[in-house]
Scaffold this active site. Structure first.
Site, PDB file in Angstrom:
ATOM      1  N   SER A   1       1.273  -0.603   1.222  1.00 38.77           N
ATOM      2  CA  SER A   1       1.875   0.692   1.341  1.00 38.77           C
ATOM      3  C   SER A   1       2.778   0.874   2.706  1.00 38.77           C
ATOM      4  CB  SER A   1       0.570   1.671   1.532  1.00 38.77           C
ATOM      5  OG  SER A   1       1.383   3.076   1.420  1.00 38.77           O
TER       6      SER A   1
ATOM      7  N   ASP B   1       8.176   5.285   1.593  1.00 40.36           N
ATOM      8  CA  ASP B   1       7.534   4.210   2.112  1.00 40.36           C
ATOM      9  C   ASP B   1       7.717   2.902   1.274  1.00 40.36           C
ATOM     10  OD1 ASP B   1       5.711   4.992  -0.051  1.00 40.36           O
ATOM     11  OD2 ASP B   1       4.096   4.657   1.153  1.00 40.36           O
TER      12      ASP B   1
ATOM     13  N   ASP C   1       6.344   1.090  -1.017  1.00 46.02           N
ATOM     14  CA  ASP C   1       5.963   1.216  -2.394  1.00 46.02           C
ATOM     15  C   ASP C   1       6.365   2.529  -3.393  1.00 46.02           C
ATOM     16  OD1 ASP C   1       3.748   2.316  -1.173  1.00 46.02           O
ATOM     17  OD2 ASP C   1       2.453   1.830  -2.842  1.00 46.02           O
TER      18      ASP C   1
ATOM     19  N   ASP D   1       5.448   5.860  -3.114  1.00 45.59           N
ATOM     20  CA  ASP D   1       4.549   6.415  -3.594  1.00 45.59           C
ATOM     21  C   ASP D   1       4.323   7.830  -2.817  1.00 45.59           C
ATOM     22  OD1 ASP D   1       2.985   5.439  -1.364  1.00 45.59           O
ATOM     23  OD2 ASP D   1       1.051   5.145  -2.753  1.00 45.59           O
TER      24      ASP D   1
END
Length: 577
Positions: free
Chosen positions: A150, A303, A305, A307
């Site tokens: 993340s 961010d 990734d 999400d």
């Protein structure tokens, strides 16, 4: 250098066991350099497979992210799947983000799954986490894995494990997977021999399906058509968002997108930021500079990734301001319910969801629009699980959590910054079409429902003593709750670990219908809320403060906002007294 026997035994296992030469040399280098702290940290425990998977620093050792800890996790997940779905040709999907070694760890994960006879759909290039969730559902997979840490610093990587509904595992399956991983006692139990016949590459065809289905969710295409040249600045902060956010915005109809070039190339070193986290102002600096330069209507940043999304808008003094997760989430819910209402689509069968530490402004909006709302525990997997349980019975409009994660529609079971970016842009066009900025729309919302202000206060307590301090603080709050906070009497204590809500005046207790979680909430007579919760991933105790007051008109915003800020300080002072 004298080490504890258990640590020395683990080091010896790695030096003498079935590990590759490069790993053994890396360990020997640590021993020879006498970097005892680093050596101990790498081996003092096994990296724990938690409810969401793995996360840690990359390197050699049992407490690090490497080929062997990733392989062990995948073998444990494979064992769980083979027991849960006997006699079935099990399918899984794998994706990875832009972090260093994410592609390598994704390959190891595919090797182990395929060696266990499991069919793997493998994204051939980096992709966002929410697209993995979509792919699991679309391809009829029983599980999936995303290689990402993340928004952690560049030294970290991780492994997010998903169930058949496209959401991260919830109880009891999360514990069943953890048990299977914990049961692997030797690296020799891990099957690393890839079966190429069981690995199928996927990519653009899933992108197309996903983007087409996102576009079909759009509520206000007419407003976008009139405001298509809305000036949007976007930064993927060196992550996966670059693969799909620009395409999603274009498919929605937006024609005037400016990318932050310095942050548009995927790069696991995240060279332009300290933390690749859109919650941090520092990570948004380049995007804000670009917004000032072109006088943008909206700034978006995702961010690594993709999400979670952070946004910035221009206030009435012409300055760009960052909105926090509660503000953006409230605006999205208010927009969605307003737009659905205007289209005559609200028929009593819709609902929205938030977590217990997310602003109650969302509840007030839902109540006013006669839309059902639900609260879940912290963590988007609980929202995903609820959506799955209500699928086919009620229609999920949208929801989210204060930590910058939102979801609109039922395509995935995780927070989704691709969908969120498209809808935040649509929302901005919707209000601009009515002659309002997004900032003014926020002030109008506060005038209608009250000004809600939230702050997260984190206290870091490192190491073994820190963990004991955090435990002691929670015990103290549990057994001796404060009588007053911020000048208002504490009326209610909600204890999510004991599953009990107590009226502190009458001592009457009622049952809380939630899974067990170490969270305490203090609710005062004037509606202030403080939630105390130890972090599941960091050595911190977190206090989520929420206060509110009426806002008679927009001109009073700064004054009332400042008074609420002082109130939050007063709450925290009382709590730490």
């Amino acid at each position: 250098m004298q080490l504890e026997a258990a640590i020395q035994n683990t080091i010896n296992e790695w030096l003498n066991g079935n590990y590759d030469q490069q790993t053994k040399e890396e360990i020997q280098k640590l021993i020879d350099s006498e970097a005892s702290t680093e050596l101990v940290d790498a081996f003092y425990r096994s990296l724990e497979f938690g409810t969401g998977g793995l996360r840690g620093i990359m390197g050699a050792g049992s407490n690090r992210i490497n080929k062997y800890t990733i392989g062990t996790a995948t073998q444990g997940l494979s064992n769980y799947l083979l027991k849960k779905y006997p006699g079935e040709q099990i399918k899984v999907a794998i994706a990875h983000d832009s972090r260093n070694q994410s592609d390598f760890f994704a390959k190891i994960t595919a090797d182990v799954f395929s060696a266990n006879g499991i069919h793997v759909y493998f994204f051939k290039e980096l992709r966002p986490t929410p697209e993995l969730s979509f792919a699991i559902r679309h391809l009829g997979c029983r599980s999936g894995v995303m290689l990402t840490a993340s928004h952690n610093p560049k030294e970290y990587n991780g492994y997010k494990a998903y169930g058949a509904d496209g959401g991260q595992f919830t109880s009891p399956d999360d514990n069943m997977v953890m048990d299977e991983v914990a049961n692997i006692k030797s690296i020799d139990e891990v099957k690393f021999e890839r079966n190429d016949k069981l690995v199928e590459l996927i990519g653009e065809e899933i992108d197309t399906l996903y983007l087409d289905q996102i576009t079909a969710l759009s509520v206000s295409p007419e407003a976008i058509a009139r405001q298509k040249d809305l000036k949007i600045v976007y930064s993927p902060i060196h992550g996966t968002g670059i693969t799909l956010v620009p395409k999603a915005l274009a498919q929605f109809g937006f024609t005037n997108l400016t990318l932050v070039k310095e942050q548009s190339t995927p790069d696991g070193n995240f060279p332009t930021v300290v933390y690749p986290n859109p919650e941090e102002k520092e990570a948004m600096t380049l995007a804000l500079n670009k917004a000032k330069e072109i006088d943008a209507d909206l700034v978006l940043a995702t961010d690594p990734d993709a999400d979670r999304v952070g946004i910035a808008v221009k206030n009435n003094d012409g300055e760009f301001v960052l909105l926090n997760g509660n503000q953006t989430g409230s605006l999205l819910i208010n927009y969605l319910l307003t737009a659905w209402q205007e289209k005559g689509k609200l028929d009593g069968n819709q609902y929205i969801v938030k977590t217990i530490v997310t602003t109650n402004l969302v509840e007030e909006i839902a109540k006013a629009k006669n839309v059902e709302y639900f609260n879940t525990l912290t963590g988007f997997k609980h929202i995903g699980h609820l959506i799955t349980s209500l699928q086919g019975k009620k229609t999920f409009i949208g929801g989210g959590e204060e930590s910058y994660g939102y979801l609109i529609g039922e395509l995935v079971r995780d927070k989704d910054a691709i969908i969120s970016c498209a809808f935040i842009a649509e929302m901005t066009a919707f209000y601009k079409d009515k002659g309002s900025s997004l900032y003014d729309a926020m002030l109008d919302m506060y005038v209608e429902y009250g000004l809600y202000k939230e702050e997260l206060v984190s206290l870091t307590k490192k190491g073994k003593t820190g963990a004991e301090e955090i435990k002691a603080m929670m015990e103290k709050f549990r057994n001796n709750p404060p009588l007053e906070l911020g000048g208002s009497k504490v009326k209610t204590l909600k204890d999510y670990e004991l599953g009990v809500e107590t009226n502190l005046d009458t001592k009457e207790k009622t049952k809380l219908d939630f899974p067990v979680s170490d969270v305490l909430q203090f609710i005062t007579e004037d509606g202030s809320i403080v939630s105390a919760r130890p972090s599941g991933t960091e050595p911190k105790i977190k206090f989520y403060c929420s206060v509110n007051a009426p806002l008679a008109d927009k001109a009073q915003f700064k004054t009332v906002d400042a008074a609420l800020g002082a109130k939050i300080k007063s709450l925290m002072d009382d709590l730490q007294a």
